[in-house]
Design a protein around this motif. Structure first.
Motif, PDB file in Angstrom:
ATOM      1  N   LYS A  34      -9.906  -8.231   1.531  1.00 15.99           N
ATOM      2  CA  LYS A  34     -10.299  -7.934   2.893  1.00 15.99           C
ATOM      3  C   LYS A  34      -9.951  -8.801   3.780  1.00 15.99           C
ATOM      4  CE  LYS A  34     -11.358  -4.334   5.378  1.00 15.99           C
ATOM      5  NZ  LYS A  34     -10.401  -3.521   5.754  1.00 15.99           N
ATOM      6  N   LYS A  35     -10.331 -10.050   3.601  1.00 16.12           N
ATOM      7  CA  LYS A  35     -10.233 -11.195   4.575  1.00 16.12           C
ATOM      8  C   LYS A  35      -8.553 -11.610   4.806  1.00 16.12           C
ATOM      9  CE  LYS A  35     -14.620 -13.733   4.091  1.00 16.12           C
ATOM     10  NZ  LYS A  35     -15.202 -14.915   3.484  1.00 16.12           N
ATOM     11  N   LYS A  36      -7.926 -11.471   3.474  1.00 16.70           N
ATOM     12  CA  LYS A  36      -6.362 -11.489   3.372  1.00 16.70           C
ATOM     13  C   LYS A  36      -5.773 -10.501   4.400  1.00 16.70           C
ATOM     14  CE  LYS A  36      -2.560 -11.677   0.536  1.00 16.70           C
ATOM     15  NZ  LYS A  36      -1.837 -11.804  -0.957  1.00 16.70           N
ATOM     16  N   ILE A 156       8.546  -7.252   9.042  1.00 13.95           N
ATOM     17  CA  ILE A 156       8.965  -6.591   7.960  1.00 13.95           C
ATOM     18  C   ILE A 156       8.365  -7.078   6.661  1.00 13.95           C
ATOM     19  CG2 ILE A 156      10.751  -5.865   6.293  1.00 13.95           C
ATOM     20  CD1 ILE A 156      12.819  -5.834   8.752  1.00 13.95           C
ATOM     21  N   THR A 157       8.339  -8.325   6.714  1.00 12.82           N
ATOM     22  CA  THR A 157       7.754  -9.083   5.618  1.00 12.82           C
ATOM     23  C   THR A 157       6.125  -8.726   5.607  1.00 12.82           C
ATOM     24  OG1 THR A 157       9.193 -10.763   5.376  1.00 12.82           O
ATOM     25  CG2 THR A 157       7.340 -11.056   4.148  1.00 12.82           C
ATOM     26  N   LEU A 158       5.513  -9.046   6.690  1.00 14.14           N
ATOM     27  CA  LEU A 158       4.265  -8.766   6.751  1.00 14.14           C
ATOM     28  C   LEU A 158       3.913  -7.251   6.613  1.00 14.14           C
ATOM     29  CD1 LEU A 158       3.374 -11.073  10.180  1.00 14.14           C
ATOM     30  CD2 LEU A 158       2.456 -11.188   7.639  1.00 14.14           C
ATOM     31  N   ASP A 159       4.681  -6.296   7.190  1.00 17.31           N
ATOM     32  CA  ASP A 159       4.485  -4.990   6.968  1.00 17.31           C
ATOM     33  C   ASP A 159       4.039  -4.627   5.496  1.00 17.31           C
ATOM     34  OD1 ASP A 159       4.072  -2.186   7.941  1.00 17.31           O
ATOM     35  OD2 ASP A 159       6.106  -1.700   7.464  1.00 17.31           O
ATOM     36  N   GLU A 160       4.945  -5.176   4.767  1.00 20.46           N
ATOM     37  CA  GLU A 160       5.048  -4.869   3.285  1.00 20.46           C
ATOM     38  C   GLU A 160       3.816  -5.583   2.578  1.00 20.46           C
ATOM     39  OE1 GLU A 160       6.927  -2.762   1.291  1.00 20.46           O
ATOM     40  OE2 GLU A 160       7.969  -2.174   3.244  1.00 20.46           O
ATOM     41  N   ALA A 161       3.537  -6.835   3.005  1.00 18.82           N
ATOM     42  CA  ALA A 161       2.247  -7.412   2.544  1.00 18.82           C
ATOM     43  C   ALA A 161       1.273  -6.693   2.911  1.00 18.82           C
ATOM     44  CB  ALA A 161       2.156  -8.918   2.906  1.00 18.82           C
ATOM     45  N   ARG A 167      -3.652  -1.391  -0.189  1.00 16.97           N
ATOM     46  CA  ARG A 167      -3.837  -0.678  -1.632  1.00 16.97           C
ATOM     47  C   ARG A 167      -4.633  -1.183  -2.714  1.00 16.97           C
ATOM     48  NH1 ARG A 167       2.611  -0.264  -2.068  1.00 16.97           N
ATOM     49  NH2 ARG A 167       2.809   1.025  -0.299  1.00 16.97           N
ATOM     50  N   ARG A 168      -4.348  -2.662  -2.593  1.00 18.48           N
ATOM     51  CA  ARG A 168      -5.368  -3.485  -3.555  1.00 18.48           C
ATOM     52  C   ARG A 168      -6.684  -3.124  -3.219  1.00 18.48           C
ATOM     53  NH1 ARG A 168      -2.956  -9.152  -4.275  1.00 18.48           N
ATOM     54  NH2 ARG A 168      -4.563  -9.176  -5.919  1.00 18.48           N
ATOM     55  N   VAL A 169      -7.042  -3.504  -1.837  1.00 19.18           N
ATOM     56  CA  VAL A 169      -8.462  -3.328  -1.316  1.00 19.18           C
ATOM     57  C   VAL A 169      -8.967  -1.810  -1.769  1.00 19.18           C
ATOM     58  CG1 VAL A 169      -9.880  -3.233   0.531  1.00 19.18           C
ATOM     59  CG2 VAL A 169      -8.125  -5.132   0.283  1.00 19.18           C
ATOM     60  N   LYS A 170      -8.227  -0.831  -1.466  1.00 20.14           N
ATOM     61  CA  LYS A 170      -8.711   0.452  -1.543  1.00 20.14           C
ATOM     62  C   LYS A 170      -8.961   0.585  -3.295  1.00 20.14           C
ATOM     63  CE  LYS A 170      -7.638   5.118  -0.453  1.00 20.14           C
ATOM     64  NZ  LYS A 170      -6.706   6.031   0.239  1.00 20.14           N
ATOM     65  N   ARG A 171      -7.809   0.247  -3.852  1.00 22.35           N
ATOM     66  CA  ARG A 171      -8.172   0.475  -5.447  1.00 22.35           C
ATOM     67  C   ARG A 171      -9.261  -0.241  -5.984  1.00 22.35           C
ATOM     68  NH1 ARG A 171      -3.708  -2.332  -8.160  1.00 22.35           N
ATOM     69  NH2 ARG A 171      -5.135  -3.815  -8.365  1.00 22.35           N
ATOM     70  N   ASN A 172      -9.608  -1.572  -5.614  1.00 20.77           N
ATOM     71  CA  ASN A 172     -10.686  -2.226  -5.905  1.00 20.77           C
ATOM     72  C   ASN A 172     -11.945  -1.519  -5.621  1.00 20.77           C
ATOM     73  OD1 ASN A 172     -12.897  -4.205  -5.964  1.00 20.77           O
ATOM     74  ND2 ASN A 172     -11.462  -5.919  -5.975  1.00 20.77           N
TER      75      ASN A 172
END
Length: 192
Positions: A34-36, A156-161, A167-172
């Motif tokens: 979440k911090k990331k 563009i790079t930040l949008d993808e990241a 997605r990882r936060v939500k999955r976790n």
């Protein structure tokens, strides 16, 4: 309760301790992700603000470039052949570097000038000042374009990241927290 509410483990005090450690690890992982995500979103918004500012400035700069080119053509005549004959090596070059923001590699472009000015004598006979002003405004426009390209690449790079991290936060949150809490409430009677 359905079969999806249970975690298939033998209910004992040792397993309870292991599950509590897993829950703490999942919570720590969630807070770090979440911090990331927050850091990337902050950089994303700052980049978007700079892009908007650069695009508004770009319109005025391009108008100035075309106007100064028309002035140079009027004052010195057709200088395109002289420019084409003297063009053998690029004077303005673009370098790129990698910046690290919260574990994401962002590419940034910078423009620098190399070598001597081969066009310093262009328009010496007539309209030399207007030709040099035209060159200066064109270099400003090129520098602004390189900066804009850098910002858009970062965007563009930040949008993808950000999408991947969210997605990882939500999955976790959904998978790990819910499974461990279900085990806690089913096998231990919800001791928390």
């Amino acid at each position: 309760m359905g079969s999806g509410d249970r975690v298939n483990v033998f209910p004992s005090r040792m397993i309870l301790t292991v599950m509590k450690v897993k829950l703490k690890g999942a919570q720590k992982g969630h807070s770090l992700l979440k911090k990331k995500s927050d850091a990337l979103t902050l950089k994303f918004r700052a980049t978007l603000k700079k892009i908007i500012e650069n695009k508004t400035v770009m319109g005025d700069v391009m108008k100035a470039v075309y106007f100064s080119l028309a002035e140079a053509a009027y004052a010195a005549g057709d200088i395109s052949q002289t420019v084409i004959q003297n063009a053998d090596k690029a004077q303005n070059k673009v370098k790129f570097t990698k910046d690290n923001v919260a574990g994401v590699q962002l590419t940034t472009f910078t423009m620098h000038t190399e070598g001597s000015d081969v066009y310093q004598l262009t328009g010496l006979g007539k309209g030399g000042q207007t030709v040099s002003r035209c060159k200066e405004t064109a270099q400003k426009a090129i520098k602004l374009l390189v900066e804009l390209a850098s910002l858009q690449t970062t965007f563009i790079t930040l949008d993808e990241a950000i999408k991947i991290t969210n997605r990882r936060v939500k999955r976790n949150r959904i998978c790990y927290h819910s499974q461990i809490r279900k085990y806690d409430s089913v096998h231990c009677g919800g001791t928390r």
